[in-house]
Design an enzyme around this catalytic site. Structure first.
Site, PDB file in Angstrom:
ATOM      1  N   ASP A 179      47.977  34.109  42.349  1.00 46.90           N
ATOM      2  CA  ASP A 179      47.658  34.684  41.042  1.00 46.90           C
ATOM      3  C   ASP A 179      46.154  34.573  40.814  1.00 46.90           C
ATOM      4  O   ASP A 179      45.570  33.518  41.112  1.00 46.90           O
ATOM      5  CB  ASP A 179      48.392  33.886  39.945  1.00 46.90           C
ATOM      6  CG  ASP A 179      48.871  34.761  38.800  1.00 46.90           C
ATOM      7  OD1 ASP A 179      48.210  35.779  38.529  1.00 46.90           O
ATOM      8  OD2 ASP A 179      49.899  34.429  38.175  1.00 46.90           O
TER       9      ASP A 179
ATOM     10  N   HIS B  47      40.314  41.134  38.246  1.00 46.85           N
ATOM     11  CA  HIS B  47      41.253  40.220  37.577  1.00 46.85           C
ATOM     12  C   HIS B  47      42.210  39.545  38.555  1.00 46.85           C
ATOM     13  O   HIS B  47      42.880  38.588  38.192  1.00 46.85           O
ATOM     14  CB  HIS B  47      42.057  40.989  36.522  1.00 46.85           C
ATOM     15  CG  HIS B  47      41.221  41.405  35.347  1.00 46.85           C
ATOM     16  ND1 HIS B  47      41.268  40.752  34.139  1.00 46.85           N
ATOM     17  CD2 HIS B  47      40.290  42.387  35.208  1.00 46.85           C
ATOM     18  CE1 HIS B  47      40.420  41.323  33.297  1.00 46.85           C
ATOM     19  NE2 HIS B  47      39.816  42.323  33.917  1.00 46.85           N
TER      20      HIS B  47
END
Ligand code: ADQ
Length: 467
Positions: free
Chosen positions: A376, A167
């Site tokens: 991110d 992720h």
């Protein structure tokens, strides 16, 4: 469907945390409720369809919880001691791998005891899965806390189909190579049949590393292992339950909540909004500094503009997070002591989590959304804003270092390290014509409603099961 825990299942998800939270009522009765995360929303229908099991930690150290059936699938809690939480989770996962994989924006900490705990806990998760999986079952391992599970699991159960999804970003080789256990982690992932990343860049970084392992060769999107297997390596950009968010945000209840919120903020002409976990990767220091300067320089008028920033407390026992919390409190105080009035703050900062409907109301009232991480994997907040905000006269300012920037190309892009550039882009986003903004919003909406979380889960599982 049976209410008892099955002996063996054909589909398993392994994640650090379980998809349920324990609730204890006043009489001491224990029940489990689905936690409202995106991953759970995506995987619950899949699990129910396949009759699967979820393996993960239940959140209480030093406690053993029996398996149980929940909402159509089985839950297998994996016990962790307090020391393991400290060493495997807070230590190796969140003070070694997390900063290392996010551009080393803070210095990763390397401790051999943490590594020992990481291996031990990964093995425990793999053992649990090996026990529960039926012959030829599909196992989907989630995220950086469990990098070694694919390898352990393949050693225990070569019959399984193993997928892994990361992720968070996967760093370039130059940063990754600092890790004393760099070979082991690459071998860990090569135990899978399919390794998924958020972006093609992350997949390419991993393939470059895989190629360095003795006996491993790579070709486009594949690694060929020395035991003669092909590991598919590619990107699967994660998304959100876009329609669910949209329906919530346009519901009467949330609309009423939005009106109240606008009122509570003093009915400003413009609301600027940011919401993040309180994490040093999210670019909060730079963002608050940029907006603060715009207020101080008079480019934003505190009589007309409010900046609402929410930051959910996160990993509060890890040192860098404590430092960040104090820094942000100080920065916000400094700005508010100079701009705005006693009755009205320019910057409204809340260090807390809010329920999903309140969050949806906040997205609804936000004329300008600031998503400015320094790094991110994806960033779901950017997508949630696009799904929730119905007014076309809106703008998303997005860091080019978020995975989401590859898909939300119409956002106002910024380099969060460039404070002046960020200030200029914020002003542009606020002053562009409604026509320009509407075109951008419509294009991003198409993207977010087209590529939803179930598309993500289906793509991954189709690729994995088609092998
Ligand atoms: P996170 O780093 O947690 O996820 P993000 O993708 O933004 O980052 O997801 C955060 C979630 O928490 C969002 O759904 C958001 O709505 C919610 N949230 C944040 N602050 C909140 C608050 N104050 N109150 C209520 N809810 C709040 C990791 C990776 C990301 C990747 C996701 C999914 O770091 O890059 O996008 O996993 O793969």
């Amino acid at each position: 469907m049976s209410e008892t825990v099955q002996d063996k299942v054909d589909f398993l998800v392994i994640a650090n945390r379980l998809p349920v939270d324990r609730k204890v009522d006043d009489d001491g009765n224990v029940s489990w409720q689905s936690s409202p995360g995106g991953l759970v929303t995506a995987l619950e229908p899949v699990m129910q369809r396949k009759g699967g099991a979820w393996i993960g930690w239940h959140g209480a150290p030093d406690e053993v919880v029996d398996p149980f059936h929940h909402d159509g699938y089985d839950i297998h809690p994996v016990p962790l001691s307090a020391q393991e939480v400290e060493e495997y989770y807070e230590g190796f996962s969140n003070a070694t791998l997390w900063p290392l994989y996010h551009d080393c924006v803070v210095e990763p900490v390397f401790h051999r005891e943490w590594w020992d705990a990481y291996q031990k806990v990964n093995k425990r998760f793999a053992e649990q899965a090996a026990e529960q999986a039926a012959e030829g079952a599909t196992v989907w391992v989630q995220d950086y806390q469990l990098t070694l599970v694919p390898m352990y699991l393949r050693q225990m159960r070569p019959d399984l189909r193993i997928g892994f999804f990361l992720h968070i970003p996967f760093p370039p080789i130059e940063l990754y190579s600092r890790l004393p256990w760099r070979e082991e982690l690459v071998e860990g992932l090569l135990g899978a049949d399919l390794v998924g990343f958020q972006t093609p860049g992350a997949a390419a970084n991993f393939l470059r590393l895989a190629k360095r392992r003795p006996g491993v060769t790579t070709s486009r999107g594949k690694a060929h292992t020395r035991d003669g297997r092909d590991v598919i390596v590619r990107d699967f950009p994660i998304s959100i339950d876009s329609r669910g968010f949209h329906e919530l945000a346009t519901s009467e209840k949330v609309q009423a909540e939005a009106d109240k919120l606008r009122e509570d903020l003093g009915n400003p002409e413009t609301i600027i909004f940011g919401v993040d976990r309180l994490d040093y990767t999210k670019g909060l220091r730079q963002r608050i500094r940029a907006v603060g300067e715009l207020f101080k320089e008079g480019k934003l008028d505190p009589d007309e503009v409010v900046f609402l920033q929410l930051a959910t407390p996160s990993r509060e026992r890890v040192e860098e997070y404590k430092i960040l919390r104090d820094d942000i409190n100080l920065l916000v105080g400094q700005i508010n002591s100079k701009v705005g009035t006693i009755a009205r703050r320019a910057l409204v900062y809340r260090n807390k989590s809010v329920p999903r409907d309140v969050l949806a109301a906040m997205y609804q009232v936000a004329d300008l959304m600031l998503v400015t991480p320094v790094r991110d994997g994806m960033n779901l907040v950017a997508k949630e804003y696009i799904a929730c905000r119905s007014n076309d006269d809106s703008a998303l300012v997005l860091s080019e270092f978020a995975g989401a920037a590859r898909e939300l190309k119409q956002a106002y892009m910024v380099n969060p390290y460039d404070i002046d550039g960020m200030k200029a882009t914020i002003m542009q986003a606020l002053t562009d014509s409604p026509k320009v903004k509407a075109r951008k919003m419509r294009s991003m909406r198409r993207q977010v409603f087209d590529k939803t979380i179930d598309v993500w889960a289906d793509d991954f599982l189709t690729e994995l099961e088609g092998r």
